[in-house]
Write a protein that holds these residues in place. Structure first.
Motif, PDB file in Angstrom:
ATOM      1  N   GLU A   1       0.734  -1.161   0.077  1.00 13.75           N
ATOM      2  CA  GLU A   1      -0.003  -0.063  -0.068  1.00 13.75           C
ATOM      3  C   GLU A   1       0.787   1.333  -0.025  1.00 13.75           C
ATOM      4  O   GLU A   1       0.507   2.269  -0.376  1.00 13.75           O
ATOM      5  CB  GLU A   1      -0.708  -0.038   1.166  1.00 13.75           C
TER       6      GLU A   1
ATOM      7  N   LYS B   1      -0.940   2.245  -2.989  1.00 15.70           N
ATOM      8  CA  LYS B   1      -2.030   2.804  -2.319  1.00 15.70           C
ATOM      9  C   LYS B   1      -3.267   2.077  -2.582  1.00 15.70           C
ATOM     10  O   LYS B   1      -3.149   0.834  -2.187  1.00 15.70           O
ATOM     11  CB  LYS B   1      -2.529   4.002  -2.883  1.00 15.70           C
ATOM     12  N   ASP B   2      -4.196   2.460  -3.275  1.00 11.57           N
ATOM     13  CA  ASP B   2      -5.680   1.438  -3.156  1.00 11.57           C
ATOM     14  C   ASP B   2      -5.463   0.642  -4.234  1.00 11.57           C
ATOM     15  O   ASP B   2      -6.358  -0.350  -4.624  1.00 11.57           O
ATOM     16  CB  ASP B   2      -6.839   2.154  -3.247  1.00 11.57           C
ATOM     17  N   GLN B   3      -4.447   0.371  -5.057  1.00 15.52           N
ATOM     18  CA  GLN B   3      -4.108  -0.501  -6.213  1.00 15.52           C
ATOM     19  C   GLN B   3      -3.126  -1.721  -5.376  1.00 15.52           C
ATOM     20  O   GLN B   3      -2.796  -2.361  -6.489  1.00 15.52           O
ATOM     21  CB  GLN B   3      -3.409   0.259  -7.379  1.00 15.52           C
TER      22      GLN B   3
ATOM     23  N   ASP C   1      -3.877  -4.557  -3.850  1.00 13.42           N
ATOM     24  CA  ASP C   1      -4.287  -5.823  -4.157  1.00 13.42           C
ATOM     25  C   ASP C   1      -4.148  -6.181  -5.632  1.00 13.42           C
ATOM     26  O   ASP C   1      -3.740  -7.330  -5.947  1.00 13.42           O
ATOM     27  CB  ASP C   1      -5.684  -5.971  -3.841  1.00 13.42           C
ATOM     28  N   ARG C   2      -4.531  -5.260  -6.526  1.00 11.19           N
ATOM     29  CA  ARG C   2      -4.114  -5.431  -8.044  1.00 11.19           C
ATOM     30  C   ARG C   2      -2.478  -5.765  -8.020  1.00 11.19           C
ATOM     31  O   ARG C   2      -2.369  -6.615  -8.906  1.00 11.19           O
ATOM     32  CB  ARG C   2      -4.313  -4.410  -8.761  1.00 11.19           C
TER      33      ARG C   2
ATOM     34  N   GLU D   1     -10.927 -10.465  -5.403  1.00 12.60           N
ATOM     35  CA  GLU D   1     -11.297  -9.309  -5.691  1.00 12.60           C
ATOM     36  C   GLU D   1     -10.509  -8.247  -6.470  1.00 12.60           C
ATOM     37  O   GLU D   1     -11.027  -7.617  -7.515  1.00 12.60           O
ATOM     38  CB  GLU D   1     -11.574  -8.344  -4.351  1.00 12.60           C
TER      39      GLU D   1
ATOM     40  N   ARG E   1     -11.831  -7.003 -10.603  1.00 10.62           N
ATOM     41  CA  ARG E   1     -11.743  -5.283 -10.858  1.00 10.62           C
ATOM     42  C   ARG E   1     -11.856  -4.888 -12.144  1.00 10.62           C
ATOM     43  O   ARG E   1     -10.911  -5.438 -12.697  1.00 10.62           O
ATOM     44  CB  ARG E   1     -10.846  -4.670  -9.938  1.00 10.62           C
TER      45      ARG E   1
END
Length: 566
Positions: A399, A403-405, A407-408, A562, A566
């Motif tokens: 993270e 950041k919010d990517q 998991d990707r 998840e 996406r």
């Protein structure tokens, strides 16, 4: 002392040879074991100094291949090191034949003696000229790749820099960048093919001068394959073909579904998501600061290590004109300093490369000082365990970079690690075929690559790129030119790293402790022994890869659905 202030001076060859001859004489006439061992330490210190200067010249040359001074210094070492190797080998022979050798065997790890014996079998004064030519040709390949200046859109790019638009969110930009990238290889294919032809020829002549049928067995000796052979490797390649290739084809099918396409042409292959792959946020300086935060959190040891790397400026991460391609970590024993070289380009590979090379650097930092200094590094398939495992042990802090990517990123990283295995064994298989058929011409080499590629990577679609359709992808793989047979190592290490990941995801708190322990061991154990020490399965063992493939399928289904959707 920082890297830029590390003093460099070319060794005085005549004085050095005189000092080495004196040390050899002292080893031969040592009256007692203590005197013999003291002289061995003196010799090891002197050899370490020579290797420090060699590496310092090489690093500074790769940082700027257009720098005339270090280009000249690097060329001098290309010519000189084979001459010194004869002297080094004579001293090793003196040590091995000494009446004190049995006492030495009680003190030093077996791996030092195994390496010494392999070095003895893989060297003769008769091949000095071949070694000089091999080094010069390898440098010529490196300089040619670094010289690439490719017009694209409104500027000129290096090959490393073009990786950024090749990962662009817009498929049209990706395609245009890929065509520019591979256009350079097509234009320079004759010169690249000629370089490999000369390298294959000189290595084959070297092998035959030493009594081998071809270069393959000599290559294994030079790689220090202590406890496995070419038959083990052939079995391993077959296991990857049977267990991993089908899994990868499923991953590619899922990727096509996410992208909404029917095929994966070369410019689409790296695109995991229709709206673009995750990319790290911020500048290289910001990424380095976040890495310090990550390593502080990972462990006290890693935090201290990375802080020292930053304070001593032991990293050069940005891509730029004249800089050599790729990424590496090396060691400067005089300064007790690892050095990390990379070509950051604003893609997710920046984080992968940093954590990978930091794994190498942390290992050699952890295992020094040691005696002899060569034991700071394990053999390559073991060394890559440390680097590839570090990529996974740093997952909890992604993270910071994405950041919010994040998991990707973890999804793409794991998918890439799995997809790499067939490619890795393809490179190895190709090298075996090339050195088994040293008289092949360029068309035959390309045809071999394309035939093997269709076996290991059947999804490949090279529509519109002639050099690839003819089998020219291998032209970009520097290991094939510069480090023959150094590639299967990555696949053997990757499976070990995936086992560490499985333990980490299962909450096994001993996984990182095992990792720290094998980092400290350096080159004191053979590959199979090191895996056992880490509590890992040996990839050659029956069922290891089958079990790994099943576990990987479960990971994709349960740990990251998840990110995948996406």
């Amino acid at each position: 002392m920082t890297f830029n202030s590390f003093p460099y001076s070319r060794p005085d060859l005549e004085a050095l040879q005189t000092e080495l001859a004196s040390l050899r004489s002292s080893l031969e006439t040592a009256p007692a074991y203590d005197a013999f061992l003291q002289t061995m330490h003196q010799y090891d210190d002197l050899k370490s100094h020579v290797l420090t200067m060699t590496e310092l010249a090489a690093i500074r040359h790769t940082l700027n291949t257009e720098d005339a001074f270090y280009r000249q210094e690097n060329a001098w070492f290309d010519e000189t090191m084979p001459l010194l190797e004869e002297t080094f080998q004579s001293i090793t022979d003196t040590i091995l034949k000494s009446p004190f050798a049995p006492q030495l065997k009680e003190q030093l790890p077996e791996t030092w003696f195994l390496a010494a014996e392999m070095d003895r079998r893989s060297f003769s004064p008769a091949i000095i000229g071949h070694l000089q030519k091999e080094a010069a040709l390898s440098t010529a390949y490196q300089n040619l790749i670094a010289s690439a200046q490719i017009p694209f859109q409104d500027r000129v790019w290096t090959l490393a820099e073009l990786e950024q638009p090749m990962n662009h969110q817009d498929p049209a930009v990706r395609k245009e960048a890929a065509l520019a990238y591979w256009g350079w290889f097509q234009e320079n294919e004759p010169q690249l093919q000629d370089l490999l032809q000369q390298l294959v020829q000189v290595r084959t002549e070297m092998a035959r001068a030493l009594g081998f049928e071809n270069y393959i067995d000599l290559g294994y000796l030079r790689m220090h394959r202590f406890d496995y052979d070419r038959q083990d490797v052939a079995v391993w390649r077959q296991q990857v073909l049977e267990e991993i290739v089908p899994l990868c084809q499923d991953l590619y099918e899922a990727q096509k579904n996410r992208l909404g396409v029917d095929t994966l042409p070369v410019w689409q292959e790296k695109a995991e998501f229709a709206d673009g792959n995750p990319a790290p946020c911020g500048t290289t300086e910001q990424m380095t600061a976040r890495a310090q935060e990550m390593y502080d959190a990972l462990s006290e040891e890693t935090g201290k290590f990375f802080r020292e790397m930053c304070q001593r400026r032991l990293m050069d991460l940005d891509a730029r004109k004249g800089k050599a391609a790729g990424g590496y970590c090396t060691w400067l024993p005089d300064f007790q300093a690892p050095f990390i070289f990379a070509n950051s380009n604003g893609t997710q590979s920046d984080v992968e490369t940093l954590t990978h090379e930091a794994g190498h650097a942390f290992q050699v930092w952890s295992s020094t000082p040691c005696f002899p200094a060569s034991l700071a590094w394990p053999t390559n398939e073991s060394a890559e365990i440390h680097s590839m495992s570090m990529e996974f042990f740093t997952w909890p802090w992604m993270e910071l970079f994405f950041k919010d990517q994040a998991d990707r990123y973890r999804f793409v990283h794991l998918s890439g690690a799995v997809k790499f295995l067939p490619y890795g064994v393809l490179v190895d298989h190709f090298q075996h075929e090339v050195y088994a058929h040293p008289d092949w011409d360029a068309k035959q080499r390309n045809a071999c690559w394309r035939r093997l590629e269709k076996q290991y990577l059947p999804h490949k679609d090279y529509s519109g790129i002639d050099v690839l359709e003819r089998g020219g992808w291998w032209l970009r793989q520097l290991h094939i030119f510069m480090d023959p047979f150094y590639y299967i190592d990555y696949t053997l290490a990757q499976v070990a790293a995936l086992q560490f990941l499985a333990r980490m995801l299962d909450g096994d708190e001993s996984a990182f402790a095992d990792y720290l322990r094998i980092c400290r061991l350096g080159g004191s154990l053979c590959y199979r022994q090191l895996l056992k020490e880490a509590g890992l399965q040996v990839p050659f063992d029956d069922g290891c890869l089958q079990e790994t493939a099943a576990t990987l399928r479960q990971w994709f289904e349960t740990h990251m659905p998840e990110a995948a959707s996406r």
